[in-house]
Write a protein that holds these residues in place. Structure first.
Motif, PDB file in Angstrom:
ATOM      1  N   ASN A  88     -13.284   7.071  -2.180  1.00 45.42           N
ATOM      2  CA  ASN A  88     -13.698   7.841  -1.008  1.00 45.42           C
ATOM      3  C   ASN A  88     -13.224   7.175   0.275  1.00 45.42           C
ATOM      4  N   SER A  89     -13.268   5.832   0.300  1.00 38.05           N
ATOM      5  CA  SER A  89     -12.801   5.096   1.481  1.00 38.05           C
ATOM      6  C   SER A  89     -11.301   5.253   1.665  1.00 38.05           C
ATOM      7  N   ILE A  90     -10.560   5.202   0.546  1.00 34.70           N
ATOM      8  CA  ILE A  90      -9.102   5.349   0.612  1.00 34.70           C
ATOM      9  C   ILE A  90      -8.718   6.711   1.177  1.00 34.70           C
ATOM     10  N   LEU A  91      -9.378   7.768   0.684  1.00 37.71           N
ATOM     11  CA  LEU A  91      -9.006   9.123   1.076  1.00 37.71           C
ATOM     12  C   LEU A  91      -9.468   9.497   2.481  1.00 37.71           C
ATOM     13  N   THR A  92     -10.610   8.983   2.890  1.00 36.97           N
ATOM     14  CA  THR A  92     -11.150   9.358   4.205  1.00 36.97           C
ATOM     15  C   THR A  92     -10.690   8.423   5.314  1.00 36.97           C
ATOM     16  N   ASP A  93     -10.453   7.160   4.975  1.00 37.10           N
ATOM     17  CA  ASP A  93     -10.038   6.190   6.005  1.00 37.10           C
ATOM     18  C   ASP A  93      -8.516   6.047   5.959  1.00 37.10           C
ATOM     19  N   SER A  94      -7.818   7.130   6.273  1.00 38.87           N
ATOM     20  CA  SER A  94      -6.357   7.147   6.223  1.00 38.87           C
ATOM     21  C   SER A  94      -5.830   8.091   7.295  1.00 38.87           C
ATOM     22  N   VAL A  95      -4.530   7.968   7.562  1.00 45.20           N
ATOM     23  CA  VAL A  95      -3.898   8.790   8.596  1.00 45.20           C
ATOM     24  C   VAL A  95      -2.651   9.432   8.010  1.00 45.20           C
ATOM     25  N   LYS A  96      -2.494  10.728   8.200  1.00 46.66           N
ATOM     26  CA  LYS A  96      -1.300  11.423   7.733  1.00 46.66           C
ATOM     27  C   LYS A  96      -0.088  10.942   8.519  1.00 46.66           C
ATOM     28  N   VAL A  97       1.011  10.674   7.815  1.00 49.96           N
ATOM     29  CA  VAL A  97       2.228  10.155   8.462  1.00 49.96           C
ATOM     30  C   VAL A  97       3.396  11.071   8.145  1.00 49.96           C
ATOM     31  N   LEU A 129       0.305  -5.401  -3.662  1.00 52.70           N
ATOM     32  CA  LEU A 129      -0.273  -6.601  -3.064  1.00 52.70           C
ATOM     33  C   LEU A 129       0.667  -7.176  -2.017  1.00 52.70           C
ATOM     34  N   GLY A 130       0.141  -7.500  -0.870  1.00 51.20           N
ATOM     35  CA  GLY A 130       0.954  -8.115   0.174  1.00 51.20           C
ATOM     36  C   GLY A 130       1.748  -7.131   1.001  1.00 51.20           C
ATOM     37  N   ALA A 131       1.645  -5.821   0.698  1.00 49.46           N
ATOM     38  CA  ALA A 131       2.383  -4.830   1.475  1.00 49.46           C
ATOM     39  C   ALA A 131       1.779  -4.692   2.864  1.00 49.46           C
ATOM     40  N   SER A 132       2.636  -4.452   3.854  1.00 49.93           N
ATOM     41  CA  SER A 132       2.128  -4.294   5.208  1.00 49.93           C
ATOM     42  C   SER A 132       1.266  -3.034   5.326  1.00 49.93           C
ATOM     43  N   LYS A 133       1.621  -2.019   4.557  1.00 51.80           N
ATOM     44  CA  LYS A 133       0.835  -0.791   4.525  1.00 51.80           C
ATOM     45  C   LYS A 133       0.874  -0.206   3.120  1.00 51.80           C
ATOM     46  N   ASN A 134      -0.235   0.444   2.742  1.00 50.97           N
ATOM     47  CA  ASN A 134      -0.296   1.163   1.472  1.00 50.97           C
ATOM     48  C   ASN A 134      -0.454   2.651   1.754  1.00 50.97           C
ATOM     49  N   TYR A 135       0.046   3.466   0.806  1.00 48.44           N
ATOM     50  CA  TYR A 135       0.103   4.897   1.044  1.00 48.44           C
ATOM     51  C   TYR A 135      -0.384   5.671  -0.174  1.00 48.44           C
ATOM     52  N   TYR A 136      -0.751   6.932   0.085  1.00 48.58           N
ATOM     53  CA  TYR A 136      -0.960   7.854  -1.022  1.00 48.58           C
ATOM     54  C   TYR A 136      -0.338   9.198  -0.662  1.00 48.58           C
ATOM     55  N   ARG A 137       0.016   9.945  -1.703  1.00 51.64           N
ATOM     56  CA  ARG A 137       0.614  11.282  -1.533  1.00 51.64           C
ATOM     57  C   ARG A 137      -0.340  12.313  -2.110  1.00 51.64           C
ATOM     58  N   ASP A 138      -0.631  13.353  -1.347  1.00 49.98           N
ATOM     59  CA  ASP A 138      -1.539  14.381  -1.843  1.00 49.98           C
ATOM     60  C   ASP A 138      -0.770  15.431  -2.647  1.00 49.98           C
ATOM     61  N   SER A 139      -1.495  16.413  -3.183  1.00 50.78           N
ATOM     62  CA  SER A 139      -0.881  17.417  -4.051  1.00 50.78           C
ATOM     63  C   SER A 139       0.090  18.316  -3.314  1.00 50.78           C
ATOM     64  N   ASN A 142       2.231  15.592   1.058  1.00 56.68           N
ATOM     65  CA  ASN A 142       2.060  14.884   2.321  1.00 56.68           C
ATOM     66  C   ASN A 142       1.668  13.428   2.068  1.00 56.68           C
ATOM     67  N   TYR A 143       2.197  12.523   2.883  1.00 62.73           N
ATOM     68  CA  TYR A 143       1.888  11.104   2.752  1.00 62.73           C
ATOM     69  C   TYR A 143       0.839  10.688   3.769  1.00 62.73           C
ATOM     70  N   HIS A 144       0.012   9.728   3.362  1.00 67.41           N
ATOM     71  CA  HIS A 144      -1.049   9.214   4.216  1.00 67.41           C
ATOM     72  C   HIS A 144      -1.033   7.694   4.159  1.00 67.41           C
ATOM     73  N   ALA A 145      -1.159   7.066   5.316  1.00 64.44           N
ATOM     74  CA  ALA A 145      -1.245   5.611   5.394  1.00 64.44           C
ATOM     75  C   ALA A 145      -2.705   5.194   5.307  1.00 64.44           C
ATOM     76  N   VAL A 146      -3.002   4.316   4.351  1.00 63.44           N
ATOM     77  CA  VAL A 146      -4.379   3.876   4.118  1.00 63.44           C
ATOM     78  C   VAL A 146      -4.707   2.732   5.070  1.00 63.44           C
ATOM     79  N   SER A 147      -5.915   2.732   5.580  1.00 69.38           N
ATOM     80  CA  SER A 147      -6.315   1.670   6.511  1.00 69.38           C
ATOM     81  C   SER A 147      -6.326   0.308   5.823  1.00 69.38           C
ATOM     82  N   ASP A 148      -6.207  -0.746   6.614  1.00 68.74           N
ATOM     83  CA  ASP A 148      -6.208  -2.101   6.070  1.00 68.74           C
ATOM     84  C   ASP A 148      -7.532  -2.428   5.380  1.00 68.74           C
TER      85      ASP A 148
END
Length: 563
Positions: A88-97, A129-139, A142-148
């Motif tokens: 829930n934190s990953i999906l809600t605490d993210s920004v579409k890029v 691990l160690g990536a400056s940013k992590n991302y997820y792709r929705d169905s 669209n890509y979203h950058a996950v907060s630190d």
């Protein structure tokens, strides 16, 4: 004072009216009873509680189709650190890029399935691990950058176990290269938050599996434990109780079956990235040491080396390398108790000293050899011959040379047919020109190198063509340059192509014996003379046919082994 007569009349009137009222009430009740009952039913049923909506969130985390974790919980009251809370934190605490790094798809993706309030969504997580940013792709793509903070919470949880190399216990192998499956595992690894977490899902085996060992007994850990005890039993009687490092000095008669009980401990310290205790309970069948042999000490470019191996159980576990690199990965075939492979030495190789290295389990063997650079004969061509050569090169560039790729898939795969001496396809007839002959057009500069041998007959009459060794007919066809041709698969990746034929005597899939007629010589517009063009390849690498004539690939190895 009221008279009795008066009261008597009053009493009768009241009684009469009571009967009238009662009668009217009964009539009204009878008329309106159904409506009253319906209303009463509605009043009662309307007070029943409505069905409660399922507010749980169902989360599934998978990797390459394998489910890693599944949990369900109400997201409003989900405990911190649970899968529902973490996702829930990953999906809600993210920004579409609008753009992501190019290397994002190089990360091993995780598949996330989320079902909430009858809605199901799929996501692909690109975490590292160690990536400056992590991302997820929705169905929707669209890509979203996950907060630190959400990324840190994920990597601090047990659900990120697959990202930590230290979560995988060190592998134990036998001298034959078998990876031993643990019987029990108690393992912890340290995450990014420096917290030790219990590893989950590590494969164990309660059954006693039998592994191979060759030569001396021996066990090796990918990372040596701080303490290790090894108990070795034969028929229930303990033979050895040693540390795994001392086990390698112990020799046992081949054919012996032993039981092993191993306990390995990696201590917990403030700096250790892992710790734990692993036990193993397995059996071992001791076998003879493997051995590798080459049929010669010196070869020429365009020839092939034959390697034979002894005491091999699993063919796909043999490894090969060469120094300098010859860019070949040989395939091994079993013939009786022996294992063989053909190693083609391309005509483009440099001459000099080489070393072939073979390994199988605990055996690693270096075999030195010499390769002599063979220069093909150069022939200058002019006039009509040069025009023909130019046409030939056009055919070569179209992919019709040296011959088509075999398309047949039959049960002959893996079989070895060539277990006798190779013979000439045309008796005592010598090739007009052989493998590596280089044709150079004087005026045009057009050149061509022959990857086969051409046999020219002394007269215009055709002659029978025989199979150079046993095999199976893998292809029959006709092309512009080759004319009519037939391809015989001899096994071990070795094939012979008989081209420029005037007639073919065999059918597809037919088993052929050495010396059996495959057809008759013929003529093509390029040869303009009666003859045969013979091409030989090992896994599509052309080799000199002359290198095969008079050679017994399998028998020579057996003779060398006996000597």
């Amino acid at each position: 004072m009221k008279s009795e007569k008066y009261f008597g009349r009053r009493k009768d009137t009241v009684k009469k009216r009571s009967k009238q009222i009662l009668t009217a009430a009964l009539v009204v009740t009878a008329v309106f009873l159904p409506a009253i009952l319906a209303g009463l039913h509605y009043s009662i049923s309307s007070k029943k509680p409505t069905e409660k909506v399922d507010e749980k969130m169902y989360v599934t985390l998978s990797s390459e189709g394998v489910v890693l974790y599944e949990e369900s919980e109400d997201p409003i009251i989900a405990l911190t650190g649970s899968l529902v809370s973490t996702v829930n934190s990953i999906l809600t605490d993210s920004v579409k890029v609008t753009s992501v790094p190019r290397d994002i798809t190089d990360r091993a993706p995780l598949t996330l399935s989320v079902k909430h309030l009858e809605n199901t969504s799929e996501y692909t997580l690109f975490f590292s691990l160690g990536a400056s940013k992590n991302y997820y792709r929705d169905s929707s793509g669209n890509y979203h950058a996950v907060s630190d903070s959400a990324s840190a919470a994920f990597f601090a949880s047990k659900y990120a176990q697959g990202f930590y190399q230290s979560a995988i216990p060190p592998i134990l192998t036998t001298t034959a290269g078998d990876e031993v499956i643990p019987a029990t595992v108690q393992w912890k690894y340290r995450n990014d938050s420096s917290k030790l977490i219990d590893a989950e899902g590590i494969k164990t085996e309660s059954e006693e599996i039998t592994y191979d060992m060759s030569g001396n007994l021996g066990l090796s850990f990918e990372i040596p434990p701080d303490d290790c005890s090894v108990e070795v039993y034969k028929s229930g009687i303990i033979l050895y109780d040693v540390n795994h490092k001392n086990l390698a000095t112990t020799a046992v008669e081949p054919g012996t079956t032993l039981q092993f009980k191993v306990k390995a401990v990696w201590n917990e310290t403030d700096t250790a990235s892992f710790c734990g205790t692993i036990t193993y309970n397995f059996k071992v069948l001791v076998r003879n040491q493997s051995e590798f042999l080459l049929d010669r000490e010196e070869y020429s470019t365009g020839s092939l080396a034959v390697v034979s191996c002894t005491n091999i159980i699993e063919l796909d576990r043999i490894s090969f390398s060469s120094t300098p690199d010859i860019d070949v990965e040989p395939e091994f075939f079993r013939v009786g108790d022996m294992v063989y492979a053909l190693i083609p030495l391309e005509r483009t190789l440099d001459g000099g000293d080489y070393t072939f290295t073979f390994s199988y389990g605990a055996t690693e063997q270096d075999i030195p050899l010499k390769i002599k650079k063979t220069e093909g004969v150069s022939l200058n061509v002019t006039g009509d011959t040069e025009d023909t050569l130019s046409d030939l090169l056009d055919t070569v560039s179209s992919g019709k040379y040296p011959f088509p790729t075999i398309g047949i898939e039959d049960s002959h795969e893996g079989k070895v047919y060539c277990q006798s001496t190779f013979i000439s396809p045309l008796g005592n007839t010598e090739p007009l020109y052989g493998f590596g002959t280089h044709f150079e057009g004087i005026e045009s500069g057009v050149s061509h190198t022959s990857l086969g041998a051409f046999y020219k007959l002394s007269d215009t009459s055709s002659a029978p063509v025989t199979a150079i060794n046993s095999g199976i007919v893998a292809e029959i066809g006709e092309s512009e340059y080759l004319g009519k041709y037939i391809i015989i698969d001899h096994g071990m990746g070795l094939r012979s192509c008989y081209a420029h034929l005037g007639a073919v005597n065999l059918s597809l899939g037919e088993i052929v014996a050495v010396g059996q007629s495959v057809g008759r010589t013929g003529v093509t517009e390029y040869t303009k003379t009666e003859g045969l063009f013979l091409v030989c390849t090992v896994f599509d690498v052309p080799i000199d046919p002359a290198e095969l004539i008079g050679r017994d690939l399998i028998g020579a190895q057996n003779n060398q082994k006996d000597n």
